[in-house]
Scaffold this motif. Structure first.
Motif, short mmCIF file in Angstrom:
data_model
loop_
_atom_site.label_atom_id
_atom_site.label_comp_id
_atom_site.label_asym_id
_atom_site.label_seq_id
_atom_site.Cartn_x
_atom_site.Cartn_y
_atom_site.Cartn_z
N UNK A 118 1.15 -1.22 -0.51
CA UNK A 118 -0.10 0.17 -0.17
C UNK A 118 0.39 1.06 0.07
N UNK A 119 1.54 1.29 -1.21
CA UNK A 119 2.20 3.05 -1.27
C UNK A 119 1.23 3.69 -1.40
N UNK A 159 0.48 7.85 -1.78
CA UNK A 159 0.84 9.05 -2.34
C UNK A 159 1.82 9.94 -2.05
N UNK A 217 3.37 13.85 -1.12
CA UNK A 217 3.49 15.48 -2.01
C UNK A 217 5.05 16.31 -2.20
N UNK A 227 9.27 11.89 -3.18
CA UNK A 227 9.66 12.57 -4.79
C UNK A 227 10.57 13.98 -4.16
N UNK A 270 6.62 12.86 -12.42
CA UNK A 270 5.54 11.95 -11.44
C UNK A 270 6.33 11.09 -11.87
N UNK A 271 6.46 9.93 -10.41
CA UNK A 271 6.54 8.81 -11.40
C UNK A 271 5.59 7.48 -11.80
N UNK A 313 2.58 5.37 -12.97
CA UNK A 313 1.46 4.20 -11.85
C UNK A 313 1.72 3.05 -12.40
N UNK A 322 5.88 0.78 -9.18
CA UNK A 322 5.90 1.11 -7.34
C UNK A 322 6.84 0.58 -6.81
N UNK A 377 6.29 25.92 1.00
CA UNK A 377 4.47 25.56 1.35
C UNK A 377 3.86 24.32 1.26
N UNK A 398 -1.96 5.51 -14.90
CA UNK A 398 -3.06 6.88 -14.91
C UNK A 398 -1.73 7.42 -14.50
N UNK A 409 0.41 10.35 -12.18
CA UNK A 409 -0.10 11.53 -10.47
C UNK A 409 -1.20 12.31 -11.02
N UNK A 410 -1.99 13.28 -9.88
CA UNK A 410 -1.92 14.25 -10.31
C UNK A 410 -1.82 14.82 -9.34
N UNK A 456 -7.99 14.83 -8.20
CA UNK A 456 -8.18 15.47 -7.30
C UNK A 456 -9.16 17.00 -7.49
N UNK A 470 -8.06 17.22 2.63
CA UNK A 470 -7.74 16.34 1.21
C UNK A 470 -6.89 14.71 1.37
N UNK A 475 -5.75 9.93 -2.63
CA UNK A 475 -6.30 8.39 -3.29
C UNK A 475 -6.06 7.19 -2.88
N UNK A 523 -2.85 3.51 -3.03
CA UNK A 523 -2.90 3.41 -4.53
C UNK A 523 -2.47 1.74 -4.48
N UNK A 582 -7.51 2.80 -8.18
CA UNK A 582 -6.59 2.91 -10.06
C UNK A 582 -8.21 3.44 -10.38
N UNK A 610 -9.42 6.23 -9.89
CA UNK A 610 -8.75 7.70 -10.97
C UNK A 610 -9.21 7.69 -11.84
N UNK A 627 -3.43 28.24 -2.99
CA UNK A 627 -2.36 28.57 -1.44
C UNK A 627 -3.16 28.63 -0.16
N UNK A 628 -3.44 27.96 0.95
CA UNK A 628 -4.57 28.03 1.31
C UNK A 628 -3.88 28.83 3.17
#
Lengths: 411, 411
Positions: A4-5, A7, A9, A15, A25-26, A28, A33, A248, B5, B7-8, B15, B23, B26, B28, B33, B36, B253-254
C-alpha cells in the motif's frame, strides 16, 4: 498482500521537491511502485535506522518478503549496508541491522558567495565528509574565472570524498541571484554583476547539475536539518541583497519564472530612495547590508556582517540604531508577506542570522503592531551562514533517497 | 495491458483542490486506480464530449474494454448518458456518443455578500440551471437571520433543480471573510461583523458543506471558467475589504490557518492612517471601496461600486482621481506580492472589476515603474461580480468530476 504505497507530496519521501529540472511524476505502474517502495525503504532506514528487515516491514506496511527483495536490491547498489546480527538474545532468527551506506553516493554542494566560494560533500547519512573554502571578493569578476576556481574546489572535494569510498551523485550550486527554471542559468545576480549566465557550460559536465538561489537552498536546509521547522514558512536570508524563499507544505514555491521570494524589492516606503531595480523605497534600501553600513556611518568591508555584529556586540549605538531601523523595515515587508502567505513561521537565516539579536526586537514589534490575531513567530536559523551550502549538498542526497533506483542504475 | 494513470496535482483532474476538509489522498490500490480512471473518463467526456467509447479510450490511453466497463458504471450512476449512435456512415459498429449527464448531481453555490444573498445550481455540464438572489444590507445583522434567509433561497433553488431531474451533490458558500481550514467556520468577516461563526450549525445538514472566502471561490471560477487564465496567478477581489487569492500550479494556496491572500492589510504607506486591523496605512485605507468613496467626497450607498463606476463613466473628476489613486496604491501592494510570488498574471475580479477601467492605468504604471524585467500582466475578470458564486457552485461540480465513485455511492 498488496503493497500500500502512499501518494506523496513535494518535499515528502518519494519525490524530490527541488532536484534539477521539471519534476517527473513516477508512472503508476508495477515498475513505478517498485521505485516508490525502494524510496520508502531508504527513508525508513535513514530516518530510524539501524533497523532490521522486519522492523522496516512493520514501519512501511509491506510484507517481510517484499522488504527483503527491496533491501537486497539496495545492498547490491551500495545504498544500504548490513551492520551484522543485532540483539542475538531474542527469539527467532536474528535480524541483521540495516543502515544507509556511509560509502556510495554523496551530494556535492557548492556556494558562490559575494565574498567566498565553498564546496562540501555530504554522504547518505547526512554527514559532511569533505569541505573546502576560499575567501575573496567575487564582485564584479566575470563568471569564467570564478567558476574555474569553484571547479578546482569541487574537484578537490570530490577527490577527498572518493578517497573515502564515496562517489558524487550530483552537484548543486547555490548562487546569490535569480535562477531560471532550467536550474542552470543565473538570470540576474546583481551583487556579482552576472546576467544570463549558464553555469552548466562552465562546470564539469560529469556531475548532474542543479543551480538555485541561495535563499532556496537555505530554506531547504532549514526544512530538512532545522529543529522543529514547520512545513509552511518564509525563510529570509541576506548577503548584500535580501533574499527569501517561500516553503509551502514542505516544498519550495518557485514562481512562474523561478523568481519567487524577492523580498528585497518589496516597497517599504513607496516614496523612499531610488533602488537599482527601478523602484523606490525597496526593503533593500533599508535593511540590505550596504544600507545598514551606510546608516551606521561605516565603510563596506569584506566581512560586512561580521563588522556589524562585532560593533553591535561592542555596544556601538550607531550600529545598533541602524540594525533596529533595519528590523523595523523588515517588519513592514514581512507584514505584507505574512498577510499574503499565512505561514507558520518566519526563519531568519544565512548571513542575516549573524545580526539577528539586534534586528529581532524591532522586527517582532513591528509585525505584532501590524497584524491582528496571533503573531507569526520569527526565529533565527541554527544553521546560520552554513544553510545554503548544506541545503545544496543535502538536496542531492535527498534526490538519491527519493529515487534510489535512478542512482542504482548509475552506480 | 496495464492502465497508465497519471499522478495528479491539486487542481488537476483526479483531485479536488478545494473540496471540504483536508484532502484525502486516493490510496494506491486496484480500487484507487479504478476511482482515478473513472475520474479520467468523466473529465475526458466533460472536456471534449460528446465522445464515443473508442475516442475516450484513445484520449486517456486505456483499452476500449477497460473504458467500456468504466463507462457502464458511470451510466448506471447517472453521471454519463448515451446520446445514441453517431456517425453511422463509418466502418464498424457505430459508437454511441457519450456526454456528461444534464440530470443527476448538481453543485449548489451560495454567496453571502455585504449587500446581497445569492444561490445557484450548476449541472455537471457547467450550465447554471437555477438561480435566486435577494438584495438587502447584511452588515451588522447577526448570522442566524441572514443564514435563515440564505437557507430559504437554497431550498428554493434546490426545489427548482430537482424539478429538472437534478439532485444537490453539495453546497459551497462564499463569504466575505476569513474561513478556518475546517471549511465551515467564519473566523472573521469584519464587514458583516461576524466572528467565529460555524455556518455548519446554521445551514441544512443534508448537503455536504464547504465554506470559503469569496476571493478563493472567485479565483477558482477564473481558473476553471476564464479564458486562458494561467495556472499561477493572483486574483484580487473587493467588496468593501480587499481580498486576494493566490493560485499556484492550478491550486489555491491556503496558508497555515486558511488565511492566505490578505492583500487588504499589506502596508502601502507604513505611516499612513490607522486601520481597524491594528496596522497603519494598509491597502484598504487607500483602495477599499469606502476609502475611495471618502476620497471622492461621496456617501456610502448600497451599490457602492455601481455608484463609483457610474460617476467615473460620467466624467466625475473627483471620482476618477480617487480611483486613480486607489490604482496606484494597488500597484504598490501588488509590487510586493508579485516580487514574492512571481505569478504569471494578476486578475482583478469580483466587485472590483466594475471600476477596473479607471484603476488599471495607474495600477499598471506603478507596477511597471517598480519591477525590473518583464511586467506581470494585469487583466480584468470576464466573470465580474458573478465569479465567487459561480466558483462555489463549480467547486461542487469539480469534486464530482474528480471522484465520481464517491458520488455514485450516494446517488
Amino acid at each position: 498482500m498488496t503493497a500500500p504505497p502512499h501518494e506523496t507530496r513535494p518535499g515528502e519521501p518519494g519525490r524530490a521537491p527541488h532536484a534539477g529540472g521539471p519534476r517527473r511524476a513516477t508512472p503508476d505502474t508495477q515498475q513505478g511502485m517498485r521505485r516508490r517502495n525502494l524510496a520508502r525503504v531508504m527513508h525508513a532506514v535513514r530516518a530510524e535506522g539501524p533497523l532490521s528487515r522486519a522492523a522496516v516491514a512493520a514501519r512501511i506496511g509491506l510484507t517481510r518478503a517484499a522488504v527483503s527483495t527491496l533491501v537486497d536490491e539496495l545492498i547490491r547498489s551500495g545504498l544500504i549496508e548490513e551492520l551484522g546480527p543485532e540483539r542475538p538474545g531474542r527469539v527467532g532468527r536474528p535480524g541483521s541491522a540495516l543502515a544507509v551506506s556511509a560509502r556510495g553516493p554523496a551530494g556535492i554542494g557548492a556556494e558562490v558567495g559575494v565574498d567566498h566560494l565553498a564546496v562540501c560533500a555530504v554522504d547518505l547519512r547526512g554527514t559532511t565528509r569533505a569541505r573546502a573554502i576560499r575567501q575573496g571578493a567575487n564582485r564584479g569578476r566575470s563568471p569564467e574565472p570564478v567558476i574555474a576556481e569553484l571547479t578546482a574546489l569541487i574537484l578537490e572535494v570530490v577527490a577527498e570524498a572518493e578517497g573515502e569510498g564515496l562517489w558524487p551523485a550530483g552537484l548543486a550550486v547555490a548562487v546569490p541571484g535569480l535562477v531560471a527554471r532550467d536550474s542552470r542559468t543565473v538570470v540576474r545576480a546583481p551583487n556579482l554583476d552576472w546576467h544570463d549566465t549558464d553555469l552548466g557550460d562552465l562546470l564539469p559536465a560529469e556531475f548532474p547539475l542543479t543551480v538555485d538561489n541561495e535563499a532556496n537552498f537555505g530554506a531547504l536546509a532549514e526544512l530538512w536539518l532545522g529543529d522543529g521547522t514547520p512545513r509552511d514558512f518564509l525563510h529570509v536570508s541576506a548577503e548584500i541583497g535580501i533574499g527569501a524563499a517561500v516553503v509551502v507544505d514542505g516544498g519550495l514555491l518557485r514562481g512562474t519564472r523561478g523568481f519567487a521570494g524577492e523580498l528585497g524589492h518589496v516597497p517599504v516606503q513607496p516614496d523612499g530612495p531610488e533602488c537599482a531595480c527601478g523602484g523606490r523605497g525597496c526593503l533593500e534600501q533599508y535593511a540590505g547590508e550596504e544600507a545598514v553600513l551606510r546608516a551606521a556611518g561605516l565603510e563596506p568591508d569584506e566581512d560586512r556582517v561580521g563588522l556589524l555584529a562585532g560593533r553591535a556586540a561592542d555596544g556601538d549605538e550607531d550600529v545598533r540604531r541602524a540594525l533596529r531601523d533595519a528590523g523595523t523595515a523588515l517588519g513592514v515587508a514581512l507584514t505584507g508577506a505574512v498577510n499574503l502567505l499565512d505561514p507558520d513561521g518566519v526563519v531568519l537565516g544565512g548571513e542575516l542570522s549573524g545580526v539577528a539579536p539586534w534586528l529581532l526586537p524591532s522586527l517582532r514589534d513591528e509585525l505584532a503592531r501590524r497584524t491582528a490575531g496571533p503573531v507569526c513567530p520569527v526565529t533565527v536559523s541554527q544553521l546560520g551562514p552554513q544553510g545554503p551550502l548544506l541545503g545544496a549538498a543535502h538536496s542531492v542526497v535527498r534526490a538519491v533517497l527519493d529515487d534510489p533506483a535512478a542512482v542504482a542504475e548509475r552506480a
